[in-house]
Design a protein around this motif. Structure first.
Motif, PDB file in Angstrom:
ATOM      1  N   ALA A 197      27.447-127.908  -1.479  1.00 20.37           N
ATOM      2  CA  ALA A 197      26.534-128.945  -0.987  1.00 20.37           C
ATOM      3  C   ALA A 197      26.562-130.172  -1.898  1.00 20.37           C
ATOM      4  O   ALA A 197      26.587-131.313  -1.426  1.00 20.37           O
ATOM      5  CB  ALA A 197      25.113-128.389  -0.881  1.00 20.37           C
ATOM      6  N   ILE A 198      26.567-129.939  -3.207  1.00 20.73           N
ATOM      7  CA  ILE A 198      26.638-131.051  -4.162  1.00 20.73           C
ATOM      8  C   ILE A 198      27.950-131.801  -3.988  1.00 20.73           C
ATOM      9  O   ILE A 198      27.985-133.033  -4.007  1.00 20.73           O
ATOM     10  CB  ILE A 198      26.476-130.529  -5.606  1.00 20.73           C
ATOM     11  CG1 ILE A 198      25.047-130.019  -5.810  1.00 20.73           C
ATOM     12  CG2 ILE A 198      26.845-131.599  -6.631  1.00 20.73           C
ATOM     13  CD1 ILE A 198      24.873-129.162  -7.049  1.00 20.73           C
ATOM     14  N   THR A 199      29.024-131.066  -3.799  1.00 20.07           N
ATOM     15  CA  THR A 199      30.333-131.688  -3.611  1.00 20.07           C
ATOM     16  C   THR A 199      30.352-132.542  -2.343  1.00 20.07           C
ATOM     17  O   THR A 199      30.852-133.672  -2.355  1.00 20.07           O
ATOM     18  CB  THR A 199      31.423-130.598  -3.539  1.00 20.07           C
ATOM     19  OG1 THR A 199      31.402-129.844  -4.754  1.00 20.07           O
ATOM     20  CG2 THR A 199      32.794-131.201  -3.330  1.00 20.07           C
ATOM     21  N   LEU A 200      29.782-132.020  -1.250  1.00 20.47           N
ATOM     22  CA  LEU A 200      29.758-132.789   0.001  1.00 20.47           C
ATOM     23  C   LEU A 200      28.867-134.020  -0.118  1.00 20.47           C
ATOM     24  O   LEU A 200      29.184-135.075   0.443  1.00 20.47           O
ATOM     25  CB  LEU A 200      29.319-131.891   1.157  1.00 20.47           C
ATOM     26  CG  LEU A 200      30.315-130.785   1.523  1.00 20.47           C
ATOM     27  CD1 LEU A 200      29.731-129.866   2.588  1.00 20.47           C
ATOM     28  CD2 LEU A 200      31.649-131.374   1.972  1.00 20.47           C
ATOM     29  N   LEU A 213      36.250-126.955  -1.333  1.00 23.61           N
ATOM     30  CA  LEU A 213      36.439-126.085  -2.500  1.00 23.61           C
ATOM     31  C   LEU A 213      37.280-126.771  -3.574  1.00 23.61           C
ATOM     32  O   LEU A 213      37.002-126.637  -4.767  1.00 23.61           O
ATOM     33  CB  LEU A 213      37.052-124.745  -2.094  1.00 23.61           C
ATOM     34  CG  LEU A 213      36.126-123.830  -1.293  1.00 23.61           C
ATOM     35  CD1 LEU A 213      36.853-122.563  -0.872  1.00 23.61           C
ATOM     36  CD2 LEU A 213      34.873-123.499  -2.074  1.00 23.61           C
ATOM     37  N   ALA A 214      38.286-127.520  -3.137  1.00 22.96           N
ATOM     38  CA  ALA A 214      39.087-128.275  -4.110  1.00 22.96           C
ATOM     39  C   ALA A 214      38.231-129.351  -4.761  1.00 22.96           C
ATOM     40  O   ALA A 214      38.332-129.601  -5.964  1.00 22.96           O
ATOM     41  CB  ALA A 214      40.310-128.897  -3.435  1.00 22.96           C
ATOM     42  N   GLY A 215      37.367-129.981  -3.973  1.00 19.56           N
ATOM     43  CA  GLY A 215      36.451-130.979  -4.528  1.00 19.56           C
ATOM     44  C   GLY A 215      35.488-130.357  -5.513  1.00 19.56           C
ATOM     45  O   GLY A 215      35.177-130.937  -6.563  1.00 19.56           O
ATOM     46  N   THR A 216      34.997-129.165  -5.185  1.00 18.62           N
ATOM     47  CA  THR A 216      34.097-128.455  -6.093  1.00 18.62           C
ATOM     48  C   THR A 216      34.817-128.127  -7.390  1.00 18.62           C
ATOM     49  O   THR A 216      34.257-128.278  -8.475  1.00 18.62           O
ATOM     50  CB  THR A 216      33.575-127.163  -5.417  1.00 18.62           C
ATOM     51  OG1 THR A 216      32.878-127.530  -4.233  1.00 18.62           O
ATOM     52  CG2 THR A 216      32.651-126.396  -6.327  1.00 18.62           C
ATOM     53  N   THR A 254      33.757-129.580 -11.023  1.00 17.18           N
ATOM     54  CA  THR A 254      33.479-128.620 -12.092  1.00 17.18           C
ATOM     55  C   THR A 254      34.318-128.951 -13.323  1.00 17.18           C
ATOM     56  O   THR A 254      33.824-128.879 -14.457  1.00 17.18           O
ATOM     57  CB  THR A 254      33.765-127.183 -11.615  1.00 17.18           C
ATOM     58  OG1 THR A 254      32.965-126.919 -10.461  1.00 17.18           O
ATOM     59  CG2 THR A 254      33.449-126.169 -12.696  1.00 17.18           C
ATOM     60  N   LEU A 255      35.545-129.345 -13.110  1.00 21.48           N
ATOM     61  CA  LEU A 255      36.414-129.753 -14.210  1.00 21.48           C
ATOM     62  C   LEU A 255      35.831-130.967 -14.933  1.00 21.48           C
ATOM     63  O   LEU A 255      35.789-131.014 -16.168  1.00 21.48           O
ATOM     64  CB  LEU A 255      37.814-130.067 -13.665  1.00 21.48           C
ATOM     65  CG  LEU A 255      38.927-130.334 -14.655  1.00 21.48           C
ATOM     66  CD1 LEU A 255      39.185-129.105 -15.509  1.00 21.48           C
ATOM     67  CD2 LEU A 255      40.190-130.715 -13.904  1.00 21.48           C
ATOM     68  N   VAL A 256      35.326-131.919 -14.175  1.00 16.79           N
ATOM     69  CA  VAL A 256      34.709-133.111 -14.762  1.00 16.79           C
ATOM     70  C   VAL A 256      33.457-132.726 -15.548  1.00 16.79           C
ATOM     71  O   VAL A 256      33.242-133.199 -16.669  1.00 16.79           O
ATOM     72  CB  VAL A 256      34.380-134.164 -13.671  1.00 16.79           C
ATOM     73  CG1 VAL A 256      33.497-135.271 -14.211  1.00 16.79           C
ATOM     74  CG2 VAL A 256      35.668-134.730 -13.088  1.00 16.79           C
ATOM     75  N   PRO A 309      39.525-121.077 -12.581  1.00 21.02           N
ATOM     76  CA  PRO A 309      38.880-121.710 -11.432  1.00 21.02           C
ATOM     77  C   PRO A 309      37.607-120.996 -10.959  1.00 21.02           C
ATOM     78  O   PRO A 309      36.895-121.499 -10.098  1.00 21.02           O
ATOM     79  CB  PRO A 309      39.946-121.665 -10.349  1.00 21.02           C
ATOM     80  CG  PRO A 309      40.711-120.427 -10.638  1.00 21.02           C
ATOM     81  CD  PRO A 309      40.693-120.295 -12.157  1.00 21.02           C
ATOM     82  N   ASP A 310      37.323-119.808 -11.523  1.00 21.94           N
ATOM     83  CA  ASP A 310      36.160-119.044 -11.062  1.00 21.94           C
ATOM     84  C   ASP A 310      34.839-119.786 -11.265  1.00 21.94           C
ATOM     85  O   ASP A 310      33.914-119.643 -10.457  1.00 21.94           O
ATOM     86  CB  ASP A 310      36.092-117.686 -11.767  1.00 21.94           C
ATOM     87  CG  ASP A 310      37.263-116.784 -11.405  1.00 21.94           C
ATOM     88  OD1 ASP A 310      37.860-116.996 -10.321  1.00 21.94           O
ATOM     89  OD2 ASP A 310      37.584-115.886 -12.197  1.00 21.94           O
ATOM     90  N   SER A 311      34.728-120.563 -12.339  1.00 23.76           N
ATOM     91  CA  SER A 311      33.471-121.254 -12.619  1.00 23.76           C
ATOM     92  C   SER A 311      33.143-122.310 -11.561  1.00 23.76           C
ATOM     93  O   SER A 311      31.984-122.706 -11.428  1.00 23.76           O
ATOM     94  CB  SER A 311      33.489-121.882 -14.013  1.00 23.76           C
ATOM     95  OG  SER A 311      34.511-122.853 -14.122  1.00 23.76           O
ATOM     96  N   ALA A 312      34.133-122.730 -10.794  1.00 26.04           N
ATOM     97  CA  ALA A 312      33.872-123.706  -9.725  1.00 26.04           C
ATOM     98  C   ALA A 312      32.910-123.129  -8.684  1.00 26.04           C
ATOM     99  O   ALA A 312      32.207-123.873  -8.009  1.00 26.04           O
ATOM    100  CB  ALA A 312      35.169-124.138  -9.059  1.00 26.04           C
ATOM    101  N   ALA A 313      32.861-121.806  -8.583  1.00 24.57           N
ATOM    102  CA  ALA A 313      31.990-121.163  -7.596  1.00 24.57           C
ATOM    103  C   ALA A 313      30.527-121.168  -8.016  1.00 24.57           C
ATOM    104  O   ALA A 313      29.649-120.990  -7.186  1.00 24.57           O
ATOM    105  CB  ALA A 313      32.451-119.726  -7.350  1.00 24.57           C
TER     106      ALA A 313
END
Length: 187
Positions: free
Chosen positions: A46-49, A97-100, A104-106, A153-157
């Motif tokens: 939701a935050i990503t969208l 998901l790629a955006g998330t 998350t990386l940022v 990439p797990d932390s992106a979830a």
């Protein structure tokens, strides 16, 4: 100076008079933060969208501004930036998901940079009272950033939803504290 003092008294009085609404707001934010934490993947998406929507609107406005302004070479950079923002928004919408993952990386990079900065500042402040709090905050930020980074990439979830949930919960607690203090003043 008198205007500032008068303004502060007005604000305090409004809080005292409306302490119940501040309490209700605090409770709503606290519950909302818990929901964000309980559903971190949904919160992260939701935050990503929402971020994609901001990029899309901001990019379109920037493109319009660049095409309608007569500011010489500066409009070209504004046009390019607007186009990149719109493309970024479209990419995020087509693959949230790629955006998330990217956000998350940022977040991890920002936490790491902020942690290092706070550590350096804290040690520079060392003879002054409170320096240890700055160092502690820096260590926590650095640790959080490294933990998020190492779990990719797990932390992106979970990272964005968790960070947002904690922030919203702390805001809720602050409103609750303000409301209870105002209630005590009201008597």
């Amino acid at each position: 100076m008198a205007d500032t003092s008068s303004s502060m008294r007005d604000i305090r009085q409004r809080i005292v008079d409306n302490w119940g609404w501040f309490l209700a707001l605090g409770i709503c934010l606290l519950i909302g933060g818990m929901i964000l934490i309980a559903a971190p993947l949904a919160s992260s998406i939701a935050i990503t969208l929402l971020m994609a929507a901001v990029l899309l609107v901001g990019g379109l406005v920037q493109i319009y501004q660049a095409l309608t302004s007569k500011s010489g070479g500066r409009h070209l950079w504004s046009l390019i930036t607007g186009i990149i923002a719109v493309i970024g928004a479209i990419v995020i919408y087509t693959n949230p998901l790629a955006g998330t993952f990217a956000l998350t990386l940022v977040i991890a990079a920002v936490f790491i940079a902020q942690g290092i900065s706070q550590l350096l500042l804290g040690f520079q402040l060392k003879p002054h009272q409170g320096w240890l709090w700055v160092v502690t905050a820096g260590a926590v930020s650095l640790l959080a950033g490294v933990m998020i980074w190492m779990e990719l990439p797990d932390s992106a979830a979970w990272a964005l939803g968790l960070v947002a949930g904690i922030s919203v919960m702390f805001n809720g607690w602050s409103y609750i504290a303000i409301a209870l203090a105002a209630r005590a003043v009201k008597g």
